[in-house]
Design a protein around this motif. Structure first.
Motif, PDB file in Angstrom:
ATOM      1  N   ALA A 138      -5.877   8.971 -13.845  1.00 43.55           N
ATOM      2  CA  ALA A 138      -7.445   8.975 -14.351  1.00 43.55           C
ATOM      3  C   ALA A 138      -7.956  10.148 -13.694  1.00 43.55           C
ATOM      4  O   ALA A 138      -9.078  10.693 -14.200  1.00 43.55           O
ATOM      5  CB  ALA A 138      -8.226   7.854 -13.864  1.00 43.55           C
ATOM      6  N   ARG A 139      -7.538  10.761 -12.646  1.00 51.52           N
ATOM      7  CA  ARG A 139      -8.164  11.838 -11.835  1.00 51.52           C
ATOM      8  C   ARG A 139      -7.586  13.233 -11.857  1.00 51.52           C
ATOM      9  O   ARG A 139      -7.599  13.909 -11.020  1.00 51.52           O
ATOM     10  CB  ARG A 139      -8.585  11.392 -10.324  1.00 51.52           C
ATOM     11  N   ARG A 140      -6.315  13.236 -12.780  1.00 50.77           N
ATOM     12  CA  ARG A 140      -5.676  14.499 -12.806  1.00 50.77           C
ATOM     13  C   ARG A 140      -6.473  15.662 -12.796  1.00 50.77           C
ATOM     14  O   ARG A 140      -6.160  16.826 -12.615  1.00 50.77           O
ATOM     15  CB  ARG A 140      -4.474  14.458 -13.918  1.00 50.77           C
ATOM     16  N   ALA A 141      -7.480  15.591 -13.785  1.00 50.23           N
ATOM     17  CA  ALA A 141      -8.539  16.836 -14.232  1.00 50.23           C
ATOM     18  C   ALA A 141      -9.242  17.311 -12.929  1.00 50.23           C
ATOM     19  O   ALA A 141      -9.421  18.413 -12.415  1.00 50.23           O
ATOM     20  CB  ALA A 141      -8.951  16.514 -15.528  1.00 50.23           C
TER      21      ALA A 141
ATOM     22  N   ALA B 296      -1.168  13.457  -5.345  1.00 51.60           N
ATOM     23  CA  ALA B 296       0.078  12.828  -5.582  1.00 51.60           C
ATOM     24  C   ALA B 296       0.282  11.405  -4.806  1.00 51.60           C
ATOM     25  O   ALA B 296      -0.353  11.346  -3.769  1.00 51.60           O
ATOM     26  CB  ALA B 296       1.429  13.625  -5.256  1.00 51.60           C
ATOM     27  N   VAL B 297       1.059  10.434  -5.402  1.00 51.37           N
ATOM     28  CA  VAL B 297       1.547   9.405  -4.639  1.00 51.37           C
ATOM     29  C   VAL B 297       2.632   9.717  -3.581  1.00 51.37           C
ATOM     30  O   VAL B 297       3.738  10.430  -4.004  1.00 51.37           O
ATOM     31  CB  VAL B 297       1.959   8.389  -5.426  1.00 51.37           C
ATOM     32  N   GLU B 298       2.191   9.708  -2.197  1.00 49.01           N
ATOM     33  CA  GLU B 298       3.469   9.945  -1.276  1.00 49.01           C
ATOM     34  C   GLU B 298       4.804   9.172  -1.613  1.00 49.01           C
ATOM     35  O   GLU B 298       4.723   8.333  -2.129  1.00 49.01           O
ATOM     36  CB  GLU B 298       2.931   9.525   0.262  1.00 49.01           C
ATOM     37  N   ASN B 299       5.893   9.713  -1.522  1.00 51.74           N
ATOM     38  CA  ASN B 299       7.042   9.126  -2.091  1.00 51.74           C
ATOM     39  C   ASN B 299       8.181   8.238  -1.321  1.00 51.74           C
ATOM     40  O   ASN B 299       9.111   7.742  -1.928  1.00 51.74           O
ATOM     41  CB  ASN B 299       7.780  10.286  -2.992  1.00 51.74           C
TER      42      ASN B 299
ATOM     43  N   ARG C  57       0.706  -1.218   0.161  1.00 53.30           N
ATOM     44  CA  ARG C  57      -0.028   0.085  -0.077  1.00 53.30           C
ATOM     45  C   ARG C  57       0.883   1.409   0.038  1.00 53.30           C
ATOM     46  O   ARG C  57       1.676   1.355   1.023  1.00 53.30           O
ATOM     47  CB  ARG C  57      -0.879  -0.168   1.217  1.00 53.30           C
ATOM     48  N   VAL C  58       0.768   1.968  -1.075  1.00 51.48           N
ATOM     49  CA  VAL C  58       1.210   3.522  -1.004  1.00 51.48           C
ATOM     50  C   VAL C  58       0.119   4.647  -0.473  1.00 51.48           C
ATOM     51  O   VAL C  58      -1.200   4.201  -0.816  1.00 51.48           O
ATOM     52  CB  VAL C  58       1.851   3.641  -2.299  1.00 51.48           C
ATOM     53  N   PHE C  59       0.309   5.629  -0.473  1.00 52.19           N
ATOM     54  CA  PHE C  59      -0.677   6.630  -0.036  1.00 52.19           C
ATOM     55  C   PHE C  59      -0.925   7.573  -0.898  1.00 52.19           C
ATOM     56  O   PHE C  59       0.001   8.247  -1.587  1.00 52.19           O
ATOM     57  CB  PHE C  59      -0.423   7.151   1.206  1.00 52.19           C
TER      58      PHE C  59
ATOM     59  N   VAL D  52      -0.434  -0.979  -7.570  1.00 50.48           N
ATOM     60  CA  VAL D  52      -0.800  -0.943  -8.984  1.00 50.48           C
ATOM     61  C   VAL D  52      -2.086  -0.341  -9.023  1.00 50.48           C
ATOM     62  O   VAL D  52      -2.258   0.073 -10.115  1.00 50.48           O
ATOM     63  CB  VAL D  52      -0.978  -2.514  -9.407  1.00 50.48           C
ATOM     64  N   GLU D  53      -2.805   0.056  -7.961  1.00 55.45           N
ATOM     65  CA  GLU D  53      -3.982   0.711  -8.290  1.00 55.45           C
ATOM     66  C   GLU D  53      -3.568   2.363  -8.131  1.00 55.45           C
ATOM     67  O   GLU D  53      -4.416   3.223  -8.966  1.00 55.45           O
ATOM     68  CB  GLU D  53      -5.134   0.254  -7.124  1.00 55.45           C
ATOM     69  N   ALA D  54      -2.715   2.576  -7.323  1.00 53.39           N
ATOM     70  CA  ALA D  54      -2.599   4.126  -6.986  1.00 53.39           C
ATOM     71  C   ALA D  54      -2.292   5.002  -8.226  1.00 53.39           C
ATOM     72  O   ALA D  54      -2.687   6.003  -8.344  1.00 53.39           O
ATOM     73  CB  ALA D  54      -1.585   4.399  -5.939  1.00 53.39           C
ATOM     74  N   PHE D  55      -1.101   4.457  -8.943  1.00 57.28           N
ATOM     75  CA  PHE D  55      -0.913   5.060 -10.071  1.00 57.28           C
ATOM     76  C   PHE D  55      -1.817   5.247 -11.275  1.00 57.28           C
ATOM     77  O   PHE D  55      -2.033   6.308 -11.668  1.00 57.28           O
ATOM     78  CB  PHE D  55       0.557   4.742 -10.474  1.00 57.28           C
TER      79      PHE D  55
END
Length: 289
Positions: A193-196, A202-205, A115-117, A185-188
């Protein structure tokens, strides 16, 4: 009614596969739940895994979506007692598996549990201070209503607010929650898909929250033969290399891994107490090492 466990040994899978080749099989009519818009990348990988499995035992099939959009709870109920669908892929969970035909081979080699955030871009400094699970407890996560992940996080002592899936992105952007944990694999794919609509996300790094989890194929209670063939085919796809070739080349997997820098992240590992005994016994070969 007990769940049926379909994690074939190599010998057992080979036997079913041989039978599938030697005797004609009527095409399986596979129906899976229509999903919310924006999940196309995730669906494309699951369907590619399904295709590799069915082709590995020469099993003919047709496939289509249900007429109605179904979230997890409704889809599992339909598999148990309805006929609107006969296949779903969703998180492993002992309670969800009861009474269903379950193929105990993870679709993403465990990456749903990496899980990434999703966070606001301007919140990275807050997460730079997190070094441990105790540090993370000072922040509030968001998770979906009825998700097994909500229980996993709460049992680890983390603060969690729940809402509908689509609402959680807006809650993160507005600051109503601090972070939205997603499988790597979901986060990016979801961020792209939701940039607009949510441009400040952002994805926490630097953090990786890890627990044993992934999606499994769940097959309708009355569709045992489909479950047998799919389980045999999935095991065969590992043996013949077609699954690993798919995993190592599919953009949904490889784009995420290239962007995530998993090896460079601080690991926070927690338990998943909601696994069935069959989930815990899945062989190591089916997990990322």
């Amino acid at each position: 009614m007990h769940r049926r466990r379909f994690l074939f040994t190599a010998l057992g899978a080979a036997g079913v596969a041989t039978g599938a080749r030697s005797a004609p099989i009527e095409p399986f009519d596979i129906v899976y739940p229509r999903v919310l818009a924006g999940n196309d990348a995730r669906v494309s990988f699951a369907l590619a895994v399904l295709d590799a499995a069915m082709k590995s035992v020469n099993a003919p099939y047709t496939i289509r979506q249900s007429e109605a959009i179904m979230e997890r709870g409704r889809a599992l109920a339909e598999l148990a007692g309805g006929e609107a669908i006969n296949l779903h892929w969703t998180s492993m969970e002992a309670r969800a598996e009861r009474g269903l035909n379950v193929i105990h081979i993870p679709l993403h080699r465990g990456l749903i549990g990496y899980r990434v955030f999703l966070i606001r871009k301007d919140r990275q400094r807050d997460f730079d201070r997190v070094r441990s699970l105790d540090d993370l407890k000072s922040l509030t996560a968001g998770q979906g209503l009825g998700w097994v992940d909500t229980g996993i996080l709460r049992d680890a002592g983390l603060a969690v607010q729940t809402s509908t899936f689509d609402t959680l992105f807006g809650m993160t952007q507005s600051g109503r929650i601090d972070y939205f944990p997603r499988g790597v694999v979901e986060a990016f794919a979801e961020l792209d898909a939701r940039r607009a609509s949510e441009p400040d996300l952002a994805v926490e790094n630097r953090l990786l929250l890890k627990y044993r989890s992934d999606f499994l194929f769940y097959v309708g209670r009355s569709h045992t033969r489909l479950a047998e063939v799919l389980a045999a085919g999935f095991a065969a796809a590992y043996r013949n290399g077609s699954y690993m070739n798919l995993f190592n080349t599919h953009p949904y997997i490889q784009n995420a891994l290239a962007r995530a820098n998993l090896a460079g992240r601080t690991l926070i590992q927690i338990d998943n107490p909601y696994l069935s005994e069959a989930d815990r016994q899945i062989p190591d070969q089916y997990w990322m090492s």
